[in-house]
Scaffold this motif. Structure first.
Motif, PDB file in Angstrom:
ATOM      1  N   ALA A 283       0.830  -1.209   0.000  1.00 34.33           N
ATOM      2  CA  ALA A 283       0.000   0.000   0.000  1.00 34.33           C
ATOM      3  C   ALA A 283       0.864   1.259   0.000  1.00 34.33           C
ATOM      4  O   ALA A 283       0.554   2.233  -0.697  1.00 34.33           O
ATOM      5  CB  ALA A 283      -0.922  -0.007   1.219  1.00 34.33           C
ATOM      6  N   LEU A 284       1.969   1.242   0.759  1.00 37.16           N
ATOM      7  CA  LEU A 284       2.862   2.403   0.803  1.00 37.16           C
ATOM      8  C   LEU A 284       3.514   2.660  -0.561  1.00 37.16           C
ATOM      9  O   LEU A 284       3.489   3.775  -1.080  1.00 37.16           O
ATOM     10  CB  LEU A 284       3.949   2.195   1.860  1.00 37.16           C
ATOM     11  CG  LEU A 284       3.518   2.298   3.325  1.00 37.16           C
ATOM     12  CD1 LEU A 284       4.671   1.898   4.247  1.00 37.16           C
ATOM     13  CD2 LEU A 284       3.056   3.717   3.650  1.00 37.16           C
ATOM     14  N   GLY A 285       4.086   1.609  -1.146  1.00 36.93           N
ATOM     15  CA  GLY A 285       4.787   1.771  -2.416  1.00 36.93           C
ATOM     16  C   GLY A 285       3.864   2.142  -3.566  1.00 36.93           C
ATOM     17  O   GLY A 285       4.116   3.103  -4.302  1.00 36.93           O
ATOM     18  N   LEU A 286       2.770   1.401  -3.718  1.00 39.93           N
ATOM     19  CA  LEU A 286       1.835   1.679  -4.810  1.00 39.93           C
ATOM     20  C   LEU A 286       1.111   3.007  -4.587  1.00 39.93           C
ATOM     21  O   LEU A 286       0.758   3.705  -5.546  1.00 39.93           O
ATOM     22  CB  LEU A 286       0.820   0.537  -4.940  1.00 39.93           C
ATOM     23  CG  LEU A 286       1.398  -0.837  -5.297  1.00 39.93           C
ATOM     24  CD1 LEU A 286       0.278  -1.862  -5.447  1.00 39.93           C
ATOM     25  CD2 LEU A 286       2.218  -0.775  -6.578  1.00 39.93           C
ATOM     26  N   GLY A 287       0.890   3.346  -3.308  1.00 40.27           N
ATOM     27  CA  GLY A 287       0.248   4.624  -3.007  1.00 40.27           C
ATOM     28  C   GLY A 287       1.105   5.813  -3.412  1.00 40.27           C
ATOM     29  O   GLY A 287       0.611   6.797  -3.967  1.00 40.27           O
ATOM     30  N   ILE A 288       2.413   5.730  -3.149  1.00 43.50           N
ATOM     31  CA  ILE A 288       3.340   6.794  -3.560  1.00 43.50           C
ATOM     32  C   ILE A 288       3.323   6.920  -5.097  1.00 43.50           C
ATOM     33  O   ILE A 288       3.246   8.020  -5.655  1.00 43.50           O
ATOM     34  CB  ILE A 288       4.763   6.500  -3.065  1.00 43.50           C
ATOM     35  CG1 ILE A 288       4.834   6.637  -1.541  1.00 43.50           C
ATOM     36  CG2 ILE A 288       5.770   7.445  -3.724  1.00 43.50           C
ATOM     37  CD1 ILE A 288       6.154   6.182  -0.945  1.00 43.50           C
ATOM     38  N   GLY A 289       3.382   5.779  -5.778  1.00 46.37           N
ATOM     39  CA  GLY A 289       3.341   5.801  -7.240  1.00 46.37           C
ATOM     40  C   GLY A 289       2.056   6.402  -7.765  1.00 46.37           C
ATOM     41  O   GLY A 289       2.064   7.176  -8.728  1.00 46.37           O
ATOM     42  N   ALA A 290       0.938   6.068  -7.125  1.00 44.99           N
ATOM     43  CA  ALA A 290      -0.359   6.604  -7.553  1.00 44.99           C
ATOM     44  C   ALA A 290      -0.415   8.119  -7.400  1.00 44.99           C
ATOM     45  O   ALA A 290      -1.031   8.815  -8.220  1.00 44.99           O
ATOM     46  CB  ALA A 290      -1.476   5.948  -6.740  1.00 44.99           C
ATOM     47  N   MET A 291       0.220   8.637  -6.366  1.00 47.17           N
ATOM     48  CA  MET A 291       0.251  10.093  -6.177  1.00 47.17           C
ATOM     49  C   MET A 291       0.971  10.777  -7.338  1.00 47.17           C
ATOM     50  O   MET A 291       0.520  11.809  -7.845  1.00 47.17           O
ATOM     51  CB  MET A 291       0.953  10.440  -4.868  1.00 47.17           C
ATOM     52  CG  MET A 291       0.085  10.331  -3.621  1.00 47.17           C
ATOM     53  SD  MET A 291      -1.282  11.494  -3.591  1.00 47.17           S
ATOM     54  CE  MET A 291      -0.430  13.061  -3.668  1.00 47.17           C
TER      55      MET A 291
END
Length: 382
Positions: A283-291
């Motif tokens: 969630a942290l990694g994909l969330g940063i990418g999504a931002m």
């Protein structure tokens, strides 16, 4: 401009990486960083396509896309979605699924992997319809003219995109789905599951995309009528009221963007399990990418990049078509995320370079025309 647009992305990156260090040390830091880069590389085409839709929306809805939209993207697709997959596929409650994700990560990864055929079929059909509707539309600007001109003529046939998509789904269910890849390297027959999921993806596209297109057309009609009324009001010296329909049009376009983002995120979520099965790090990694994908979308809109580099949207849609086919192939075969992301980056890079060459050719032609005009004026004694 860069700081204003990407400021929140930079802040989320810092917070996410710090949280990763506290959660699992420097190993977790590295995993989150890799996942962030993975998500950005896989979703760059998503940003380009989103920008083409977002530029039609006003500043308010662009802000909604960056706030509420990012909550849906990060918490909905990158955190809640994998849990929902497990809950549905294993017929368990959401609380049990969350507990499984946190306490038995190997079993959690197995359930998500086993659900991949239905996820790939749903997302693959949704993205395939986006690609087909794009290439069958007759456009003033064509990138690969030798291909796009005949396809535009074929596009005059009603429901051609749907027919082709259903044929592709049928072939996929009889080939890839008949020997679908499962956890541990085993293969099972998932033809019925893939058919149902693919039809669901097609229906979702037709409903959401249809509503978006309908309200967009209504908005254009209303704006034309509004312009006529404004001219009449100015002549009569009377004020006029704002049009409320714009809100409906923007809402359904926003809804379409969210479903589109969800379809793009499928490969990122599944691909993340090749790196880690820890839902928190995921969630942290994909969330940063999504931002960054969200910020890049807004940046492209505000800079007018799609207007300056006219083939970018073409390249992004070809990347969508490639991703759709890759998703369907992954029902049976494992394909590296490097290949998936590399194809998208190549197609967009190619379309960008083609746009640059086009702009240079136009500038050179205009320069020659201006020089010719000056020469004519001099020779005529003006």
């Amino acid at each position: 401009m860069v700081l204003k647009t990407f400021g929140w992305s930079f802040a989320v990156t810092a917070l996410g990486l710090v949280a990763a260090v506290f959660y699992g040390g420097w190993t977790a830091f590295g995993i989150v960083a890799i996942l962030s880069v993975l998500e950005i590389s896989l979703s760059f085409d998503n940003a380009v396509v989103n920008a083409g839709i977002l530029k039609k929306m006003n500043a308010f809805w662009q802000k909604i896309f960056l706030t509420i939209g990012i909550l849906i993207a990060v918490f909905g697709m990158r955190l809640v979605f994998p849990v929902v997959i497990v809950a549905v596929s294993a017929s368990m409650g959401p609380i049990e699924a969350v507990d499984l994700a946190l306490t038995d990560k190997d079993r959690y990864q197995q359930l998500v992997t086993d659900a991949h055929p239905s996820i790939a079929a749903f997302g693959g059909m949704f993205l395939l319809m986006i690609f087909l509707d794009f290439i069958f539309e007759d456009r003033d600007i064509k990138w690969l003219g030798w291909l796009e001109r005949p396809l535009a003529k074929l596009g005059k046939i009603d429901m051609l995109s749907v027919c082709i998509a259903l044929i592709v789904l049928l072939i996929s269910s009889m080939t890839f789905a008949a020997n679908a890849h499962q956890h541990g390297g085993t293969h099972v027959d998932k033809a019925e599951t893939v058919l149902l999921a693919g039809v669901a993806g097609l229906i979702t596209y037709m409903i959401v995309g249809g509503l978006s297109g309908y309200f967009e057309d209504k908005l254009e009609e209303e704006e034309e009528r509004e312009h006529e009324e404004e001219e009449a009001a100015e002549r009569a010296g009377k004020p006029r009221s704002a049009v409320a329909l714009a809100g409906k049009a923007a809402f359904f376009m926003f809804l379409y963007l969210e479903v589109l983002d969800a379809s793009f995120s499928f490969d990122g979520v599944i691909g993340a399990f090749a790196i880690t099965n820890d839902i928190v790090l995921m969630a942290l990694g994909l969330g940063i990418g999504a931002m960054y994908v969200r910020s890049l979308t807004v940046y492209l809109v505000r800079q007018g990049t799609l207007d300056d580099y006219v083939y970018l949207e073409h390249g992004a849609h070809y990347a969508i078509g490639a991703l759709a086919m890759i998703l369907l192939v992954t029902i049976q075969y494992e394909i590296s995320e490097l290949i998936t992301g590399g194809i998208g980056v190549f197609l967009i890079g190619w379309s960008f370079w083609s746009s640059v060459r086009r702009n240079r050719a136009i500038a050179a032609a205009e320069g020659k025309a201006a020089a010719s005009d000056e020469k004519t004026e001099v020779s005529s004694g003006v």
